[in-house]
Design a protein around this motif. Sequence first.
Motif, PDB file in Angstrom:
ATOM      1  N   GLU A 169     145.143 -14.196 182.059  1.00 36.23           N
ATOM      2  CA  GLU A 169     146.584 -14.415 181.843  1.00 36.23           C
ATOM      3  C   GLU A 169     147.056 -15.443 182.874  1.00 36.23           C
ATOM      4  O   GLU A 169     146.732 -15.340 184.050  1.00 36.23           O
ATOM      5  N   ASN A 227     162.771  -2.742 166.051  1.00 42.50           N
ATOM      6  CA  ASN A 227     162.026  -2.838 164.793  1.00 42.50           C
ATOM      7  C   ASN A 227     160.534  -2.610 164.931  1.00 42.50           C
ATOM      8  O   ASN A 227     159.770  -3.008 164.059  1.00 42.50           O
ATOM      9  N   ASP A 276     151.514 -15.186 167.925  1.00 43.38           N
ATOM     10  CA  ASP A 276     152.502 -16.224 167.614  1.00 43.38           C
ATOM     11  C   ASP A 276     151.927 -17.639 167.600  1.00 43.38           C
ATOM     12  O   ASP A 276     152.549 -18.542 167.033  1.00 43.38           O
TER      13      ASP A 276
HETATM   14  C1  LIG Z   1     163.910 -12.809 173.577  1.00 43.08           C
HETATM   15  C2  LIG Z   1     162.922 -12.323 172.529  1.00 43.08           C
HETATM   16  C3  LIG Z   1     163.145 -11.122 171.902  1.00 43.08           C
HETATM   17  C4  LIG Z   1     162.247 -10.661 170.934  1.00 43.08           C
HETATM   18  N1  LIG Z   1     162.494  -9.460 170.338  1.00 43.08           N
HETATM   19  C5  LIG Z   1     161.623  -8.978 169.423  1.00 43.08           C
HETATM   20  C6  LIG Z   1     161.861  -7.729 168.802  1.00 43.08           C
HETATM   21  O1  LIG Z   1     162.863  -7.058 169.049  1.00 43.08           O
HETATM   22  N2  LIG Z   1     160.944  -7.291 167.894  1.00 43.08           N
HETATM   23  C7  LIG Z   1     159.828  -8.022 167.581  1.00 43.08           C
HETATM   24  O2  LIG Z   1     159.019  -7.548 166.774  1.00 43.08           O
HETATM   25  N3  LIG Z   1     159.582  -9.217 168.157  1.00 43.08           N
HETATM   26  C8  LIG Z   1     160.448  -9.717 169.067  1.00 43.08           C
HETATM   27  N4  LIG Z   1     160.242 -10.940 169.635  1.00 43.08           N
HETATM   28  C9  LIG Z   1     159.045 -11.714 169.220  1.00 43.08           C
HETATM   29  C10 LIG Z   1     157.801 -11.181 169.983  1.00 43.08           C
HETATM   30  O3  LIG Z   1     158.091 -11.103 171.363  1.00 43.08           O
HETATM   31  C11 LIG Z   1     156.605 -12.096 169.736  1.00 43.08           C
HETATM   32  O4  LIG Z   1     156.367 -12.199 168.355  1.00 43.08           O
HETATM   33  C12 LIG Z   1     155.351 -11.563 170.445  1.00 43.08           C
HETATM   34  O5  LIG Z   1     155.594 -11.450 171.839  1.00 43.08           O
HETATM   35  C13 LIG Z   1     154.155 -12.454 170.216  1.00 43.08           C
HETATM   36  O6  LIG Z   1     153.085 -11.950 170.955  1.00 43.08           O
HETATM   37  P1  LIG Z   1     151.870 -12.887 171.396  1.00 43.08           P
HETATM   38  O7  LIG Z   1     150.957 -12.007 172.152  1.00 43.08           O
HETATM   39  O8  LIG Z   1     151.358 -13.623 170.240  1.00 43.08           O
HETATM   40  O9  LIG Z   1     152.504 -14.000 172.342  1.00 43.08           O
HETATM   41  P2  LIG Z   1     153.300 -13.913 173.725  1.00 43.08           P
HETATM   42  O10 LIG Z   1     154.129 -12.699 173.817  1.00 43.08           O
HETATM   43  O11 LIG Z   1     153.958 -15.248 173.826  1.00 43.08           O
HETATM   44  O12 LIG Z   1     152.148 -13.808 174.831  1.00 43.08           O
HETATM   45  C14 LIG Z   1     151.270 -14.856 175.085  1.00 43.08           C
HETATM   46  C15 LIG Z   1     150.725 -14.706 176.490  1.00 43.08           C
HETATM   47  O13 LIG Z   1     149.692 -15.668 176.683  1.00 43.08           O
HETATM   48  C16 LIG Z   1     149.817 -16.271 177.956  1.00 43.08           C
HETATM   49  N5  LIG Z   1     149.144 -17.565 177.915  1.00 43.08           N
HETATM   50  C17 LIG Z   1     149.530 -18.682 177.259  1.00 43.08           C
HETATM   51  N6  LIG Z   1     148.608 -19.660 177.396  1.00 43.08           N
HETATM   52  C18 LIG Z   1     147.609 -19.130 178.156  1.00 43.08           C
HETATM   53  C19 LIG Z   1     146.374 -19.655 178.659  1.00 43.08           C
HETATM   54  N7  LIG Z   1     145.979 -20.914 178.413  1.00 43.08           N
HETATM   55  N8  LIG Z   1     145.604 -18.856 179.437  1.00 43.08           N
HETATM   56  C20 LIG Z   1     146.001 -17.583 179.701  1.00 43.08           C
HETATM   57  N9  LIG Z   1     147.152 -17.040 179.267  1.00 43.08           N
HETATM   58  C21 LIG Z   1     147.946 -17.800 178.482  1.00 43.08           C
HETATM   59  C22 LIG Z   1     151.326 -16.322 178.178  1.00 43.08           C
HETATM   60  O14 LIG Z   1     151.622 -16.437 179.559  1.00 43.08           O
HETATM   61  C23 LIG Z   1     151.762 -14.985 177.571  1.00 43.08           C
HETATM   62  O15 LIG Z   1     151.724 -13.949 178.527  1.00 43.08           O
HETATM   63  C24 LIG Z   1     161.103 -11.429 170.593  1.00 43.08           C
HETATM   64  C25 LIG Z   1     160.879 -12.660 171.236  1.00 43.08           C
HETATM   65  C26 LIG Z   1     161.781 -13.103 172.182  1.00 43.08           C
HETATM   66  C27 LIG Z   1     161.514 -14.426 172.888  1.00 43.08           C
END
Ligand SMILES: Cc1cc2nc3c(=O)[nH]c(=O)nc-3n(C[C@H](O)[C@H](O)[C@H](O)COP(=O)(O)OP(=O)(O)OC[C@H]3O[C@@H](n4cnc5c(N)ncnc54)[C@H](O)[C@@H]3O)c2cc1C
Length: 308
Positions: free
Chosen positions: A31, A47, A273
């Motif tokens: 991370e 949700n 995402d």
């Molecule tokens: C303000 C806000 C409110 C939200 N509320 C909701 C909600 O109520 N309900 C819902 O279902 N969804 C919600 N979402 C959407 C949800 O947060 C995302 O869909 C979800 O977090 C996606 O998860 P992820 O693991 O794909 O990405 P992320 O949560 O973006 O996590 C990616 C991680 O990878 C790390 N990273 C990136 N590049 C690298 C690299 N090269 N090496 C190592 N680490 C790296 C980042 O630092 C981060 O920690 C919300 C989003 C936001 C911004």
Amino acid sequence: MYDVIILGAGTAGMTAALYTNRAGLSTLIVEQELYGGQIINTPEIENYPALPGVSGFDFVQNLYQQAVEAFQTEFVFGTLTSFDFQGDVKKITIGDQTYESKTVIIASGAKHKKIGCAGEETFQGKGVSYCATCDGAFFKGKEVAVVGGGNTALQDAKYLSRYCSRVYLIHRRDQFRAAQIEVEDALSRDNIMPVYDSVVEEIQGEQTVSSLKIKNVKNGTESILPVNGVFVAVGLNPQTELFRDSIAVDENGYFDAEEDCKTNLPGVFVAGDARRKPLRQLITAAADGAVSAEMAREYLDSRNEKEK
Ligand SMILES: Cc1cc2nc3c(=O)[nH]c(=O)nc-3n(C[C@H](O)[C@H](O)[C@H](O)COP(=O)(O)OP(=O)(O)OC[C@H]3O[C@@H](n4cnc5c(N)ncnc54)[C@H](O)[C@@H]3O)c2cc1C
């Protein structure tokens, strides 16, 4: 040599770890910031099935305990300085340390673009939102604004028009960029009011948002729009830049992988995402985490079969 290296400890990455750990695969998580990803500062998640009202912080802590701590998963904080995912042995370097694995799951997420105006940071989570699907229900019966002119902004406005008494759609040009059908549908609703040629200069309020200072870019006039919420829909940046030379991305920069999370490189999977998909939410990120881990396990099994 790990079975799996997971890049990113958001919802997708940690869910992937839960599945790889339970499948008995040796796992390293990397991370670059804090574990938890985008959701960590959200006060209330409405949700996620079976966890109504959980805070982002508690959600992340529970997932970390369940997926990482419980299995004593190796965890490294740091920024990738180089990587090589081409061969059977995948390599990543962080500082002067190189790690090797047989598979990689990239769960690097996305970041919402900001307006960059005064008050945006101060009122984030207190009336400023980047996700209508996530936060719209908190604004039932209220007046809100959506900022943006693309498909997401128009869809957000329509979504919010079902809850909110009025939705101002603020766009800096005199025409929306979104598909014509989206525009016509949105503007046919009585409670969606377009505000053309305008930018938000300041988000104002005391504890929470109460108004926006907006400026007409054509004649320079400033005005105050009383709203309780502002939904910023000016774009999302997938965190894929680092990998674009070797892993295929779509026209918007998202990893070009189907629901099986497989990329153009054998043994390299993507989740959450950062992947091309119609809905970016916790539940779809968690689903990708599970699928990518399962695909990694299948890939390792088939390699083991071949080596026998
Ligand atoms: C303000 C806000 C409110 C939200 N509320 C909701 C909600 O109520 N309900 C819902 O279902 N969804 C919600 N979402 C959407 C949800 O947060 C995302 O869909 C979800 O977090 C996606 O998860 P992820 O693991 O794909 O990405 P992320 O949560 O973006 O996590 C990616 C991680 O990878 C790390 N990273 C990136 N590049 C690298 C690299 N090269 N090496 C190592 N680490 C790296 C980042 O630092 C981060 O920690 C919300 C989003 C936001 C911004």
